[in-house]
Design a protein around this motif. Structure first.
Motif, PDB file in Angstrom:
ATOM      1  N   ARG A 311       0.851  -1.192   0.000  1.00 31.88           N
ATOM      2  CA  ARG A 311       0.000   0.000   0.000  1.00 31.88           C
ATOM      3  C   ARG A 311       0.883   1.236   0.000  1.00 31.88           C
ATOM      4  O   ARG A 311       1.701   1.439   0.912  1.00 31.88           O
ATOM      5  N   ASP A 313      -0.031   4.290   0.432  1.00 33.27           N
ATOM      6  CA  ASP A 313      -0.378   5.234   1.506  1.00 33.27           C
ATOM      7  C   ASP A 313       0.356   4.893   2.782  1.00 33.27           C
ATOM      8  O   ASP A 313       0.769   5.786   3.545  1.00 33.27           O
ATOM      9  N   VAL A 341      -4.096   3.124  -1.581  1.00 34.96           N
ATOM     10  CA  VAL A 341      -3.764   2.777  -2.966  1.00 34.96           C
ATOM     11  C   VAL A 341      -2.747   1.641  -2.928  1.00 34.96           C
ATOM     12  O   VAL A 341      -1.723   1.746  -2.250  1.00 34.96           O
ATOM     13  N   ASP A 377      -4.589   8.108  -7.038  1.00 36.44           N
ATOM     14  CA  ASP A 377      -4.933   6.899  -7.793  1.00 36.44           C
ATOM     15  C   ASP A 377      -5.355   7.329  -9.195  1.00 36.44           C
ATOM     16  O   ASP A 377      -6.479   7.773  -9.410  1.00 36.44           O
ATOM     17  N   ALA A 383      -0.345   4.877 -10.513  1.00 33.39           N
ATOM     18  CA  ALA A 383      -0.552   5.712  -9.327  1.00 33.39           C
ATOM     19  C   ALA A 383       0.617   6.675  -9.242  1.00 33.39           C
ATOM     20  O   ALA A 383       1.684   6.441  -9.833  1.00 33.39           O
ATOM     21  N   ARG A 456       0.946   0.274 -11.209  1.00 38.74           N
ATOM     22  CA  ARG A 456       0.322  -0.452 -10.104  1.00 38.74           C
ATOM     23  C   ARG A 456       0.436  -1.959 -10.271  1.00 38.74           C
ATOM     24  O   ARG A 456       0.237  -2.704  -9.320  1.00 38.74           O
TER      25      ARG A 456
END
Length: 458
Positions: A311, A313, A341, A377, A383, A456
């Protein structure tokens, strides 16, 4: 074995083999053509002579006199008139025996040529048997001639071919040797020019021939390769020079601390301070060595990645927490806007890139300023991580080289700001290793913005 021979020798050999095949084919063609023409002339003469004699037989005459030595179109002939019963009516003096038997003549219904040996005639004889007359005068006219003159002409022509062919092949091979040398002379000149190019003279270029041929295109390609090599060599040389300069500073500081500690007796507190300072310099050296190793691997396309789904974040949150103390000490607000994300990336490398971006932003943001880290995103495949600050922003002339190794702006050099100028270069390396990109710009309201875009999916 042939592949080891010089190119000029190989070209000459190929040319000689092709010429030998060509001469052989032409020689065979000419020999067969001459033989056909000679036989055609002989056959035409025999037909003419046979027609004359057959006309006499049709008129009821059986005798034609001695035909030995009669020449038609330059061909000496002999003749016989043979009844259908096999009886010889008349014959040239050159032939004393019947030329054909009754059984042999039985199947002759039209003028027919035969090649056979005839007593008293040198060599092989060419015979033409033709039916003549009818009824009681039914006969066969046989006209013949020796093929010895034809064979003699063909033998002489073959001797000329056997003697002249090798001589012509030798002359053609010599000509091929000269032509190959002339064709390869420009290549040799290019080779000598290329041999003269050295590391100390990479700016030298090969002369491009005026002819717009394969050699000119090859030389142009070699010049383009030399230009790329020069660019790469200059890049490597600048990199080594800058790396040496950056390594010299912490090494000099470290040696100064050690020498100062050994210069006179020191209290435990002074020794501890010196060791702490030396430890800082060692950490700086270790970080610089790690960055240099990563950048050199990137130049060779060998950046190792441990990809897994993480992730972004959480990576941003951890990086912000790690820099919180430094931000508070500098009076800078460090904000994070990171919705959940996920992406398949190397977590350690991405964290290193985010750390470098935050560290760079903090160093260029004044007190009471703000640094914001944001995760966006974009779509299912991409991303991005954006780091923005409220500092002075990038210098206009520095934006084009911001991600080059050891690149530092004028304000950085004037202020002696810490850092070797590898932070943004490492970010570009990490982005490129993931198949992403990074770009820098100045915000309209002031400050800098750096965007790290990552795929991603693996």
């Amino acid at each position: 074995m042939i592949a080891r021979l010089p190119l000029r020798v190989r070209l000459t050999l190929v040319f000689a083999v092709c010429m030998a095949v060509l001469l052989l084919v032409v020689g065979i063609f000419l020999y067969l053509r001459l033989r056909t023409e000679l036989l055609g002339t002989t056959d035409a003469a025999l037909r003419a002579q046979s027609g004359v004699i057959a006309a006499g037989v049709d008129l009821g005459g059986g005798n034609f006199g001695d035909q030995t030595g009669t020449s038609v179109n330059g061909v000496e002939t002999f003749a016989q008139v043979i009844r259908a019963s096999g009886v010889v009516v008349d014959s040239s003096q050159a032939v004393a025996v019947p030329l054909f038997t009754r059984s042999e003549l039985y199947g002759v219904h039209a003028p027919t040529f035969f090649d056979r040996t005839v007593a008293g005639v040198p060599g092989t004889a060419r015979l033409l048997a033709s039916p003549a007359g009818d009824g009681a005068n039914a006969s066969f006219v046989v006209v013949g001639t020796s093929l010895a003159p034809t064979a003699s002409v063909l033998s002489g022509f073959l001797a000329v071919l056997l003697i002249g062919g090798p001589l012509a092949l030798a002359a053609a091979s010599g000509l091929g040797w000269l032509i190959a040398g002339a064709a390869l002379r420009p290549v040799e000149q290019v080779r000598r020019e290329a041999e003269a190019v050295s590391v100390s003279d990479l700016g030298r270029r090969l002369p491009v021939p005026l002819s717009q041929d394969e050699l000119a295109r090859l030389v142009s390609t070699l010049n383009e390769m030399l230009a790329r090599l020069q660019t790469s060599f200059d890049h490597e040389r600048r990199f080594v020079d800058d790396a040496s300069h950056e390594l010299r500073t912490p090494l000099t500081n470290l040696k100064a601390e050690v020498d100062l500690s050994l210069a006179r007796a020191r209290s435990p507190e002074e020794l501890e301070a010196a060791l702490r300072s030396a430890s800082v310099e060692v950490d700086r050296l270790a970080a610089l060595a790690s960055d240099l190793l990563l950048y050199s691997r990137a130049d060779g396309g060998r950046v190792p990645l441990a990809l897994r789904r993480v992730r972004l974040d959480e990576i941003v949150a951890e990086a912000c927490a790690a820099h919180e103390l430094a931000a508070n000490a500098a009076g800078i607000r460090l904000l994070a806007d990171a919705p959940p994300v996920t992406a398949i990336v190397d977590e350690i490398r991405v964290r290193q890139a985010v750390d470098n971006l935050i560290d760079n932003a903090l160093r260029h943001t004044p007190a009471d300023g703000c640094v914001e880290v944001r995760v966006d995103d974009l779509d299912d495949d991409h991303a991005r991580i954006v780091v923005e600050d409220t500092g002075a922003g990038f210098e206009p002339g520095f934006l084009a080289t911001a991600f080059e190794p050891f690149a530092r702006g004028d304000m950085d050099r004037a202020s002696s700001a810490p850092g070797a100028g590898l932070g943004l270069a490492i970010v570009r390396v990490i982005a490129g290793a993931h198949g992403g990109s990074v770009c820098a710009s100045n915000r309209e309201g002031g400050g800098a913005s750096v965007t790290l875009e990552l795929p991603r999916r693996s």
